[in-house]
Design a protein around this motif. Structure first.
Motif, PDB file in Angstrom:
ATOM      1  N   ILE A  91       0.857  -1.200   0.000  1.00 31.60           N
ATOM      2  CA  ILE A  91       0.000   0.000   0.000  1.00 31.60           C
ATOM      3  C   ILE A  91       0.884   1.239   0.000  1.00 31.60           C
ATOM      4  O   ILE A  91       2.069   1.172   0.371  1.00 31.60           O
ATOM      5  CB  ILE A  91      -0.923   0.005   1.231  1.00 31.60           C
ATOM      6  N   ARG A 138      -0.712   5.490   3.936  1.00 34.85           N
ATOM      7  CA  ARG A 138      -1.812   4.752   4.559  1.00 34.85           C
ATOM      8  C   ARG A 138      -1.351   4.021   5.828  1.00 34.85           C
ATOM      9  O   ARG A 138      -2.110   3.294   6.446  1.00 34.85           O
ATOM     10  CB  ARG A 138      -2.408   3.769   3.558  1.00 34.85           C
ATOM     11  N   ASP A 196      -3.006   5.424   9.377  1.00 36.18           N
ATOM     12  CA  ASP A 196      -4.066   6.353   8.966  1.00 36.18           C
ATOM     13  C   ASP A 196      -5.389   6.006   9.639  1.00 36.18           C
ATOM     14  O   ASP A 196      -6.445   6.465   9.227  1.00 36.18           O
ATOM     15  CB  ASP A 196      -4.224   6.327   7.441  1.00 36.18           C
ATOM     16  N   TYR A 256      -6.950   3.204   9.596  1.00 41.68           N
ATOM     17  CA  TYR A 256      -7.772   2.279   8.812  1.00 41.68           C
ATOM     18  C   TYR A 256      -6.921   1.034   8.561  1.00 41.68           C
ATOM     19  O   TYR A 256      -5.770   1.129   8.121  1.00 41.68           O
ATOM     20  CB  TYR A 256      -8.198   2.897   7.477  1.00 41.68           C
ATOM     21  N   ASP A 271      -5.553  -1.842   6.664  1.00 38.95           N
ATOM     22  CA  ASP A 271      -5.403  -2.346   5.305  1.00 38.95           C
ATOM     23  C   ASP A 271      -4.788  -3.745   5.277  1.00 38.95           C
ATOM     24  O   ASP A 271      -5.116  -4.547   4.398  1.00 38.95           O
ATOM     25  CB  ASP A 271      -4.512  -1.387   4.500  1.00 38.95           C
ATOM     26  N   ASP A 318       0.089  -2.396   9.252  1.00 34.18           N
ATOM     27  CA  ASP A 318       0.059  -1.021   8.733  1.00 34.18           C
ATOM     28  C   ASP A 318      -0.443  -0.034   9.767  1.00 34.18           C
ATOM     29  O   ASP A 318      -0.381   1.182   9.559  1.00 34.18           O
ATOM     30  CB  ASP A 318      -0.810  -0.935   7.468  1.00 34.18           C
TER      31      ASP A 318
END
Length: 533
Positions: free
Chosen positions: A50, A54, A57, A59, A61, A67
């Motif tokens: 990614i 990101r 962030d 969120y 993933d 991440d």
């Protein structure tokens, strides 16, 4: 949304400020190389790549949550607490910004608004003090251990010397002494046996004479008793007056049968009666005792009469218990074991009666008694020597067992042998006798319970002497036999510190001993040499 721009400025404390290491929030220094700001980010499980913006962030993933190391977005993520001044740690990502301070450096609550205090240095100071205490105990314990090893080595050499030079020589001497005294004993017992047999034979002959004289006297009395007409003869008719002499016991003592007992003649005098007497004396019942019942029967009849009278007096007709007594008697019969039954005493034998009538055997003559005393002295001396030999053999066996025991690589645990250590709790007194057994006894009285006898060393392969196993103790009700695991920890003193029962009939005991202490200079200190910041 919290973007990667929120980097943490991390400083290595050590007196002066050192190099500044930048990395995303929640990432340990060991994984810094996977997070390059100017390159796309590949999930640590390799599942996808990614854009780097990101990362963190808020969120999720990546399937492995890699991440989002600094947010609570991924349920399976981990947040790294730097904890400068203390130990680094990982917490579940779900605890990030949850309003509770989990990291001592407060980095997990960067956006929750909670006011956390940085306690890392205080925790580090306390841990350092505790580690220093542990290190000091280990140091002193290891010093004791070296002393124990030296004492064990010397003790082992002393025991081997005693075994080879004292006990073995003593055993040989005693074996020779026992055999010599055995010969003396057997030599003294032979004339003793012969003298006793002569004495007994003379006594038996004397008793035979006494019995014969008594038999003649009784025969004369019976002759006079049978001679009803005082004509100095016993006739067929006079013999028939004693029906117990009937040869076939058919309740019909005929004239022919009586004449047969008299040797085929009608009457006999005192001389001829001697032959008749030998045939009738076992059956003959004197007229003076014929009507007198045996003592036992009289006592039983009196008892029955008395019992009947008492029963009728104690209970009115309507109150006499019937079934209850029978039931109680049945229950008693059922409860009685075969071993509880006692046969009635046997009646006195004729031989015993004869012995009573003839008196006790006369004492031994002086010559015989001298032989008996000499033989008894030889027996006593032999038994005493044999007992001494058995005791020495027991000591040799115990010493050989102790010498061959596994007391550790350098015999450091040898000092525990034949010792016992106790711990008293609210209810019980626990007793540990290393290399022997573990027991439990109620504090306020009661029988002792065996919690296991010595089994083996049961620690892990790299530290096998850290655990003792005691097995095959007293069985639990509808359960296994009791067993005890003893965990050893380093300490200056040798004491039982705690006991517990983690599983039914399986006990755990904590035991400190300097014998388990390791050399502090060669072991890991237990905390990192540097702080990861």
């Amino acid at each position: 949304m919290v973007m990667f721009g929120h980097f943490v400025l991390l400083v290595l404390f050590g007196g002066a400020m050192s190099a500044e290491v930048q990395r995303p929030r929640g990432v340990p220094l060991s994984k810094r190389q996977f997070y390059e700001e100017d390159k796309p980010f590949t999930c640590l499980d390799g599942s996808r790549t990614i854009p780097f913006d990101r990362v963190n962030d808020d969120y999720c993933d990546c399937m492995d949550g890699s991440d989002e190391p600094g947010t609570a977005a991924c349920p399976n993520g981990n947040f790294h607490c730097t904890n400068a001044g203390f130990r680094p740690a990982f917490i579940p990502s779900s605890r990030v910004n949850d309003g509770i301070c989990d990291c001592c450096d407060t980095t997990d609550e960067y956006n929750s608004g909670i006011d956390c205090q940085n306690t890392c240095r205080e925790l580090g100071r306390k841990e350092k003090e505790e580690l220093e205490k542990i290190a000091e105990i280990a140091k002193e314990g290891f010093m004791f251990k070296k002393q124990l090893i030296q004492e064990a080595k010397q003790g082992l050499e002393d025991k081997k010397y005693i075994l080879l030079n004292n006990f073995m020589d003593c055993k040989k001497d005693l074996e020779a002494k026992v055999e010599a005294l055995r010969t003396v004993k057997e030599t003294a017992e032979q004339p003793e046996k012969e003298a006793k047999e002569r004495h007994l034979k003379a006594w038996e002959e004397q008793k035979a004479v006494i019995r014969m004289e008594k038999d003649k006297a009784r025969m004369a009395d019976v002759f006079l008793e049978l001679d009803d007409d005082d004509d100095s003869f016993v006739s067929v008719a006079e013999l028939q007056s004693h029906s117990e002499l009937d040869p076939d016991s058919d309740a019909s003592f005929t004239e022919a049968e009586a004449q047969g007992l008299l040797g085929g003649v009608d009457k006999v005098d005192t001389v001829a009666f001697e032959t008749v007497w030998n045939n009738i004396k076992e059956k003959y019942v004197s007229e003076s005792t014929a009507d007198v019942p045996p003592p036992g029967e009289t006592a039983q009849e009196e008892t029955r009469d008395t019992s009947s009278d008492n029963d009728s007096e104690n209970y009115p007709d309507e109150d006499i218990p019937e079934e209850e007594d029978d039931e109680d008697m049945d229950e008693d019969d059922e409860d009685m074991d075969e071993g509880d039954y006692k046969a009635p005493p046997a009646s006195q034998t004729d031989d015993k009666k004869d012995d009573d009538e003839e008196g006790a055997m006369p004492p031994y003559e002086q010559e015989t008694q001298t032989l008996i005393d000499a033989a008894q002295k030889a027996r006593d001396e032999f038994n005493e020597a044999e007992k001494a030999l058995r005791e020495v053999e027991d000591q040799i066996r115990n010493l050989e067992k102790e010498i061959s025991f596994d007391f550790g690589p350098s015999s450091e645990f040898a000092y525990l042998y034949s010792q016992c250590y106790e711990l008293t709790t609210g209810e019980y007194v626990y007793r540990l006798c290393p290399f022997n057994r573990v027991s439990q006894k109620p504090k306020f009285g009661g029988s002792e319970t065996n919690l296991g006898t010595w089994g083996k060393w049961a620690g892990p392969e790299d530290n096998i002497y850290s655990v003792m196993k005691y097995e095959h103790g007293t069985g639990c009700w509808q359960g296994p036999n009791r067993s005890t695991t003893v965990k050893l920890t380093c300490g200056k003193e040798t004491i039982v510190t705690s006991t517990s029962e983690p599983s039914r009939c399986e006990y755990l005991m904590e035991f400190t001993s300097p014998a388990i202490c390791q050399d502090p200079t060669s072991s890991d200190s237990g905390h990192p040499d540097h702080e990861e910041l």
